[in-house]
Design an enzyme around this catalytic site. Sequence first.
Site, short mmCIF file in Angstrom:
data_model
loop_
_atom_site.label_atom_id
_atom_site.label_comp_id
_atom_site.label_asym_id
_atom_site.label_seq_id
_atom_site.Cartn_x
_atom_site.Cartn_y
_atom_site.Cartn_z
N CYS A 1 -51.63 30.19 -52.33
CA CYS A 1 -52.03 30.34 -53.72
C CYS A 1 -50.81 30.35 -54.63
O CYS A 1 -49.69 30.11 -54.20
CB CYS A 1 -52.80 31.65 -53.90
SG CYS A 1 -54.14 31.88 -52.72
N ARG B 1 -56.23 30.58 -56.73
CA ARG B 1 -56.60 30.69 -55.32
C ARG B 1 -56.89 29.33 -54.68
O ARG B 1 -57.64 28.52 -55.21
CB ARG B 1 -57.84 31.57 -55.15
CG ARG B 1 -58.18 31.82 -53.67
CD ARG B 1 -59.44 32.63 -53.46
NE ARG B 1 -59.61 32.91 -52.04
CZ ARG B 1 -60.73 33.34 -51.48
NH1 ARG B 1 -61.81 33.57 -52.24
NH2 ARG B 1 -60.81 33.54 -50.18
N LEU B 2 -56.25 29.13 -53.52
CA LEU B 2 -56.62 28.06 -52.61
C LEU B 2 -57.32 28.75 -51.44
O LEU B 2 -56.67 29.44 -50.64
CB LEU B 2 -55.39 27.28 -52.13
CG LEU B 2 -55.64 26.18 -51.09
CD1 LEU B 2 -56.56 25.11 -51.65
CD2 LEU B 2 -54.32 25.56 -50.64
N GLY C 1 -50.02 33.32 -49.46
CA GLY C 1 -49.62 33.10 -48.09
C GLY C 1 -50.66 33.55 -47.08
O GLY C 1 -51.85 33.66 -47.39
N ASP D 1 -57.34 38.49 -45.02
CA ASP D 1 -56.11 39.22 -44.73
C ASP D 1 -55.62 40.00 -45.95
O ASP D 1 -54.83 40.94 -45.82
CB ASP D 1 -55.01 38.28 -44.22
CG ASP D 1 -54.79 37.06 -45.10
OD1 ASP D 1 -55.59 36.83 -46.02
OD2 ASP D 1 -53.81 36.32 -44.86
N SER E 1 -46.71 22.14 -39.36
CA SER E 1 -45.50 21.31 -39.36
C SER E 1 -44.54 21.77 -38.27
O SER E 1 -44.70 22.84 -37.69
CB SER E 1 -44.80 21.39 -40.72
OG SER E 1 -44.05 22.58 -40.84
#
Length: 616
Positions: free
Chosen positions: A2, A49-50, A75, A99, A363
Site C-alpha cells: 500500500c 490500499r492494495l 507491506g 496481518d 522475485s
Amino acid sequence: MCGIYGTTLNYNEQQVKDKLKRTAFRGPDQMGWQFYKKDNRQVIFGHNRLSIIDLDPRSNQPFTYYDTIHIVFNGEVYNFKTIKETLSKKGYSFKTTSDTEVLCAAYLEYGEKCVDYFVGMFSFVIYDEKNNILFGARDRLGKKPFYYYHDGKDFEFASQISSIQLHSNNLTISERAIAYYLSWGNVPDPQSIFSQVKKLKAGHKFTFNLSSGEFKSQPYWDIDYTNKNLYKGSYEDAKQELKTILNGAVKSRLFADVPVGVFLSGGVDSSLVAATARQTSRAKVKTFSVKFNEKGFDESHYAQQVADHLQTDHHVIECNYNEGIDLIKNFCHYYDEPFSDSSAIPSMLLAKHTKKHVTVALSGDGGDESFIGYHRYNWAKKGGVYYKLPLPIRKLGAGVLSLLPHYRLNVIAKALQFKDVNEVYLGAMTGVDLSHINTDYNTRLVDESKYLMHNNKNLFERISDFDTKTYLNWDINTKVDRASMAFSLEVRAPLLDHQIVEFANSLPTSFKFHKKEMKRILKDVLYESVPKHIFNRPKAGFTMPFSEWFREDLKDYVLSELNEDTLKSLPCIDAKKVQFMINQHMDGTWNRYPLIWSLLVLKQWLSTNGKGISIS
C-alpha cells in the site's frame, strides 16, 4: 502492499485527499483517512490500499484496534499466523484475518520490541493514543520505503516523498543530495532530495512524542560484520539447512487472497525461487519474463527453458520501444526522487504486464549480495594484487595507460591511483571518474563504509556486506518498489528474508565462492531441480540497450534535452566537461550512457518538481 501517509501538521481534508491521490497507484482498491484529536493535538492518518490479505473492507486502513491503537501499514508480515496463535493464547481477540490487526496486538503485548518478532517487508506507524506517541519502523533490509519530515515540533511521513511535498511551502532542494545522486545514481539513505525530509534507515524504528515534539530513531537489526556468528556445520549440512529456510520463505510468500506469480529471468536466483515455488505450490505456477529485440540484451529464451522444465504457465513480455519511451517521459511521476538505474524501465514494463495476470509476484532479488554473485566481486579480488605494489609504481603505470586511446584502459589508469582495494571498490560503486561533478562534498563519504573498511572479514565478505547495506537497499529495493507500485503490483523477495541473509552471512566464503564458482551453494540447491547446462553461460544484467539508443534512435532527444543551456542550468556539474563526455558517447569513443541517463532523469525531475523551489 500500500501507500501510507500521516502528519501532525494542520492540513485540511481536501489537502490530505490530494496527498493520497498523488500516490494512489500504490493502492487503488481503497483510499481512507482519519483525523484524531486529543488535548488540542491533531494526528492525521491516510492510506491507499492494495488488497492482498483479507479483502473484506473490515481490514481497510487507517485501522483501529482496542479503541486506542491506530495504524497505517505498508507491506506484509509473513509469519503473522504464528504470532496470532501465540497472542490468542494470551487473550487477544481478532475480528479480521489480516496481518494488520496482528501487528497492533503484537505492539500491545511486546511494545517497541514487537518488530523483533516480524518476518516480512514493512513500514508502519502506530498512533498509541494512551501514551500519546507515534511508533513506527521499517523492515530490516529496506524493502519498503519511509520518508519523514520533522521540524522539532511537527511530524509528517509517507511512502513516497511527493505526498510530503504536495501543499508544502517550506522545502528546499538539497544540493548535497544532487551531488550524491550524480555519484551513486540514487539519493543514499538517510538523505532525500529535499533538505528537510529524511528516509528512515532500513532496520530502524522510531518514536515521536506528541507532547514534546521529540523524535528518536534507533536500529533494531543489522547484519553481522564482526564475523562472530560463524556456521560450524559441513557444506552438506548447510545446503540442507538452506533448502529448509528457503522453502519456508517461498511458501510464506505464496500466501495471498489474490493470484500470485514469479518473475523468471532465467538466471540462478529467479530460477531457484520459481523451482521452489513449483515444489511448494499446489496450483500451477505462473512465471513472467521480458524479451528485448536488441542482440545481446535478450535472455528470454533461457527463461523459457527453465519454464519448460518446471512446466510453469509462462508469459513472455516483449519490451516495446514506444512503450519504453513513454515510461521514460513519465519516469519522475513514479520515481519521485532522482534515480538513474536504467533497469527501472524494463522493471516497470515487466510489472505493468504482469499485473494483467496476478497481483503478487515473487522475485529473485538478494541472491547476488548475500551469496557473492556479482562479477565485480571477482574483479575486485583479482585487482587487489596490483595494490600490493607501491603507489608511485602504480601511478607510473597509470600514466602510461592514460595515454592509450581506449576508455577501459583510461578507467583502469584512474583506478590504479586509489590508496587500496577498498577504496577502489567504493570508487567502482560511485564512478571511478567524478571529475564532471562540481561540488565540495565528498560523495564517496557514507556511514555504510564501515561495512567495507575493516579487517574482521575477507574482501569478498566485506563487499558483500557493503552492497547489502548500500546497493541493495538504495538501488535494487527502490527500483523494485517504485516499478511494481506504479502498476499496483506487490513484489515479494524470498532471498531477502532476513533469516536467509543472516544464514548466508554466517557461511564460510568457500560455501558461496569456490574454484571460481560464484553462488556455489545456491546453484547446488538449484541444480537438484533444474539442469545445470541451462546456466552454463555468462551472467547478464537486467538492462536496456540505452547505449545504442542514445547514439541512434534517441540521439536527437538526448541532444535536445541536454543542450548547452540545459547543462549550464543543472546544479553540481561541470557543463563543459559533461558536454565533452556526451560527445565521446556520440562518436563511439567512450560509453557514457550511465552519465547521460542520470542527467536526463535529473533534468526531468527538476523540470517537474523543482519549479519555484530553491536549491540549498
